[in-house]
Design a protein around this motif. Structure first.
Motif, PDB file in Angstrom:
ATOM      1  N   MET A   1       0.832  -1.199   0.000  1.00 27.89           N
ATOM      2  CA  MET A   1       0.000   0.000   0.000  1.00 27.89           C
ATOM      3  C   MET A   1       0.865   1.247   0.000  1.00 27.89           C
ATOM      4  SD  MET A   1      -3.068   0.833   2.550  1.00 27.89           S
ATOM      5  CE  MET A   1      -2.726   2.380   3.327  1.00 27.89           C
ATOM      6  N   PRO A   5       1.213  10.308   3.205  1.00 32.74           N
ATOM      7  CA  PRO A   5       1.230  11.027   4.484  1.00 32.74           C
ATOM      8  C   PRO A   5       0.298  12.226   4.522  1.00 32.74           C
ATOM      9  CG  PRO A   5       3.335  11.264   3.335  1.00 32.74           C
ATOM     10  CD  PRO A   5       2.553  10.261   2.582  1.00 32.74           C
ATOM     11  N   GLY A   8      -3.220  11.060   4.840  1.00 32.87           N
ATOM     12  CA  GLY A   8      -3.389  10.504   6.179  1.00 32.87           C
ATOM     13  C   GLY A   8      -3.577  11.608   7.211  1.00 32.87           C
ATOM     14  N   LEU A   9      -2.755  12.652   7.110  1.00 35.88           N
ATOM     15  CA  LEU A   9      -2.863  13.765   8.057  1.00 35.88           C
ATOM     16  C   LEU A   9      -4.184  14.511   7.866  1.00 35.88           C
ATOM     17  CD1 LEU A   9       0.745  15.245   8.043  1.00 35.88           C
ATOM     18  CD2 LEU A   9      -0.357  13.904   9.827  1.00 35.88           C
TER      19      LEU A   9
ATOM     20  N   ILE B  81      -4.292   2.514   9.702  1.00 31.83           N
ATOM     21  CA  ILE B  81      -3.782   3.039   8.420  1.00 31.83           C
ATOM     22  C   ILE B  81      -3.231   4.461   8.570  1.00 31.83           C
ATOM     23  CG2 ILE B  81      -4.460   3.719   6.076  1.00 31.83           C
ATOM     24  CD1 ILE B  81      -6.497   1.356   6.219  1.00 31.83           C
ATOM     25  N   TRP B  82      -4.007   5.346   9.222  1.00 30.67           N
ATOM     26  CA  TRP B  82      -3.606   6.747   9.249  1.00 30.67           C
ATOM     27  C   TRP B  82      -2.645   7.092  10.374  1.00 30.67           C
ATOM     28  CZ3 TRP B  82      -4.517   7.329   4.629  1.00 30.67           C
ATOM     29  CH2 TRP B  82      -5.732   7.022   4.025  1.00 30.67           C
ATOM     30  N   LYS B  84       0.095   5.774  10.747  1.00 30.49           N
ATOM     31  CA  LYS B  84       1.431   5.715  10.128  1.00 30.49           C
ATOM     32  C   LYS B  84       1.886   7.112   9.685  1.00 30.49           C
ATOM     33  CE  LYS B  84       3.847   3.473   6.346  1.00 30.49           C
ATOM     34  NZ  LYS B  84       3.665   2.747   5.087  1.00 30.49           N
ATOM     35  N   SER B  85       0.930   7.880   9.126  1.00 33.75           N
ATOM     36  CA  SER B  85       1.279   9.229   8.649  1.00 33.75           C
ATOM     37  C   SER B  85       1.799  10.089   9.799  1.00 33.75           C
ATOM     38  CB  SER B  85       0.045   9.906   8.062  1.00 33.75           C
ATOM     39  OG  SER B  85      -0.550   9.080   7.121  1.00 33.75           O
ATOM     40  N   ILE B  86       1.197   9.902  10.972  1.00 29.21           N
ATOM     41  CA  ILE B  86       1.613  10.705  12.128  1.00 29.21           C
ATOM     42  C   ILE B  86       2.919  10.172  12.702  1.00 29.21           C
ATOM     43  CG2 ILE B  86       0.976  11.295  14.505  1.00 29.21           C
ATOM     44  CD1 ILE B  86      -1.925  11.373  13.444  1.00 29.21           C
TER      45      ILE B  86
END
Lengths: 282, 256
Positions: A1, A5, A8-9, B81-82, B84-86
């Motif tokens: 996947m 970022p 996601g943020l 999932i999200w 990871k971005s942080i």
């Protein structure tokens, strides 16, 4: 996947932060009379009224007192159990059983407290049967009482099992046993080992969780709703009572208390978690 | 083992098991008047009544179960999932402090301040509104929870797959998901409990139309119908006990 970022943020901001910000802004605008059914333009009169009545300060101090006592008693009891019965709690049966109280939610704990601690409750019946009391009135007032005894006992019921597990895990993970043996070999007495080795390690590793629990109890709703009295009330109960009242002119006062409470929580989060690697599992 | 420790262990076991036993006992009781220590009736009457009458207890149980499963699935999935971005962001700590704001705030106060938006969007009084409201609490928790997973070692595993010619999809499905399996299960369990135990937010957004088990318990307390209240409490506490057992037996022990 693929790693995205920015997306996601953005997602985290939309569903994690935006509702919080929207709630705070709406409550602030309502408290200033800018929005709302009977809004008459910007004014700080509601804020002045709330602070002059002293209800916010009273409720805040009452909530902080009950939450503080609740956490202090829970931590003390958990220390007593987890350290006093340390070797037994490592046994497979007990290591499973101590998790069971975590399955009791606040609403069920409140129900149990009414059933067990009220004047017509189970303990009152036992006391009567044993001849310790002669009438219903002689049993102590623990439910909907002015000192919040029922609330504190229920806080202890739901919080202390968590701290028993936490202290047991920290004791193992931080190798406190080996450090204690070292202290003994250097000539320390058991009292000194507890106060100078065990307790400082346990407290330093769990102090942020203690503060978190204090904040959770400060905003606790169902337990003070069921077991509390009319006045003073704990913060969440007071806020909901103010927001649900029939006099629409007084609703902004509820939002004043909600904004003040939210700001306190936000500042607490900043103070507790800033400049530190945040971890849930210590 | 000394006698004092044996006695302490006995009282600890009694203290742990007593609430569960008392609730079960009360649910089978009837005609239990003050100052009697034992009830006048003990049998299946309450359970039969509640299953046959229009108390909607079964519906409440399955509503609670459905809402909690949905909140746990959404909260854990999106959180994993999200997060990871942080975790890999340069300002990770600032984002995490922000994540604590909604998590530390009382859910009922958050719901009260957001109630206007729920009313305007038509979500007030619906199960979808309750799911969304509970998700707003479960999601930040999940994001905070998974920070422990996205560490240097995990990143190295992911980069190794990419170096060996694997796609980022393969790295996610075949490496990261199996690695995180235990933590995902624990997080699912925790977010399930957040939703299962929730009362204030549910009562406020559900406005009495979404009657989960916690809402039922409160209604029975107000009605002073303690026998039905005890049945609702039993239905509330026994599923988490079973989940706790499974979690401790099959998941947690393999994680540590």
């Amino acid at each position: 996947m693929k790693s995205k970022p920015t997306f996601g943020l953005l997602f985290f901001f939309l569903l994690g932060l935006l509702p919080f910000v929207a709630a705070l802004i709406y409550a602030l605008l309502y408290s200033l009379g800018i929005v709302g059914i009977l809004s008459e333009g910007a004014s700080i009169s509601y804020w002045r009224q709330v602070f002059q009545s002293g209800e916010l300060i009273g409720s805040f101090l009452y909530s902080a007192l009950l939450a503080g006592i609740g956490v202090a008693l829970s931590v003390s009891l958990a220390l007593l159990v987890s350290m006093g019965l340390r070797t037994s709690l490592q046994h497979r049966f007990w290591s499973l059983l101590i998790y069971f109280p975590l399955a009791i939610p606040g609403m069920v704990a409140s129900f149990l407290s009414i059933q067990l601690l009220s004047k017509a409750g189970f303990f009152s019946r036992i006391s009567m049967k044993m001849g310790w009391i002669d009438s219903l009135q002689q049993f102590p007032d623990w439910i909907n009482d002015s000192y919040g005894i029922g609330i504190i006992l229920t806080f202890v019921l739901i919080v202390s099992p968590f701290f028993v597990i936490l202290f047991s895990n920290v004791y193992q993970n931080e190798r406190v046993s080996e450090l204690s043996t070292l202290a003994y070999s250097l000539g320390a007495r058991s009292n000194q080992v507890f106060w100078k080795v065990t307790l400082p390690i346990l407290f330093s590793k769990t102090k942020r969780i203690m503060i978190l629990y204090f904040i959770f109890l400060l905003g606790s709703y169902e337990i003070p709703l069921v077991l509390g009295q009319e006045s003073p009330q704990m913060l969440s109960v007071l806020i909901i009572r103010e927001l649900k009242q029939f006099d629409l002119k007084l609703i902004p006062e509820g939002y004043v208390i909600a904004v003040a409470y939210t700001v306190v929580i936000a500042v607490s989060a900043l103070l507790v978690f800033r400049r530190r690697e945040v971890q849930v599992h210590e | 083992m000394s006698n004092i420790k044996r006695l302490a262990l006995f009282f600890l076991g009694l203290g742990i098991l007593f609430p569960f036993a008392y609730l079960a006992f009360l649910s089978f009781s009837g005609a239990w008047f003050f100052p009697e220590v034992l009830p006048g009736y003990f049998g299946l009457k309450n359970w039969k009544e509640i299953l046959s009458t229009e108390s909607d207890m079964g519906f409440s149980f399955f509503s609670s179960l459905g809402i909690s499963l949905l909140v746990a699935t959404l909260g854990t999935g999106t959180g994993f999932i999200w997060s990871k971005s942080i975790a890999y962001h340069a300002q990770k700590e600032s984002w995490l402090v922000l994540a604590y704001f909604p998590y530390m705030l009382s859910p009922v106060v958050l719901a009260a301040c957001l109630n206007f938006f729920f009313l305007k969007s038509g979500l007030s009084g619906t199960w979808q509104g309750v799911v969304l409201g509970q998700y707003l609490v479960a999601f930040p928790y999940s994001v905070i929870f998974f920070q422990a997973f996205w560490n240097h070692r995990t990143r190295q595993f992911e980069q190794l797959v990419l170096t060996l010619g694997g796609s980022s999809n393969q790295a996610f499905v075949q490496v990261l998901l199996p690695l995180a399996k235990g933590m995902i299960l624990v997080c699912f369990f925790q977010t399930f409990l957040i939703s299962w135990f929730e009362y204030g937010l549910t009562a406020l957004i559900g406005v009495g139309k979404v009657q989960t088990l916690t809402v039922k318990v409160f209604l029975y307390i107000k009605e002073a119908n303690f026998y039905y209240g005890a049945i609702a409490c039993c239905l509330l506490v026994w599923p988490p006990v079973i989940l706790l057992y499974l979690n401790k037996r099959f998941v947690y022990n393999r994680l540590v």
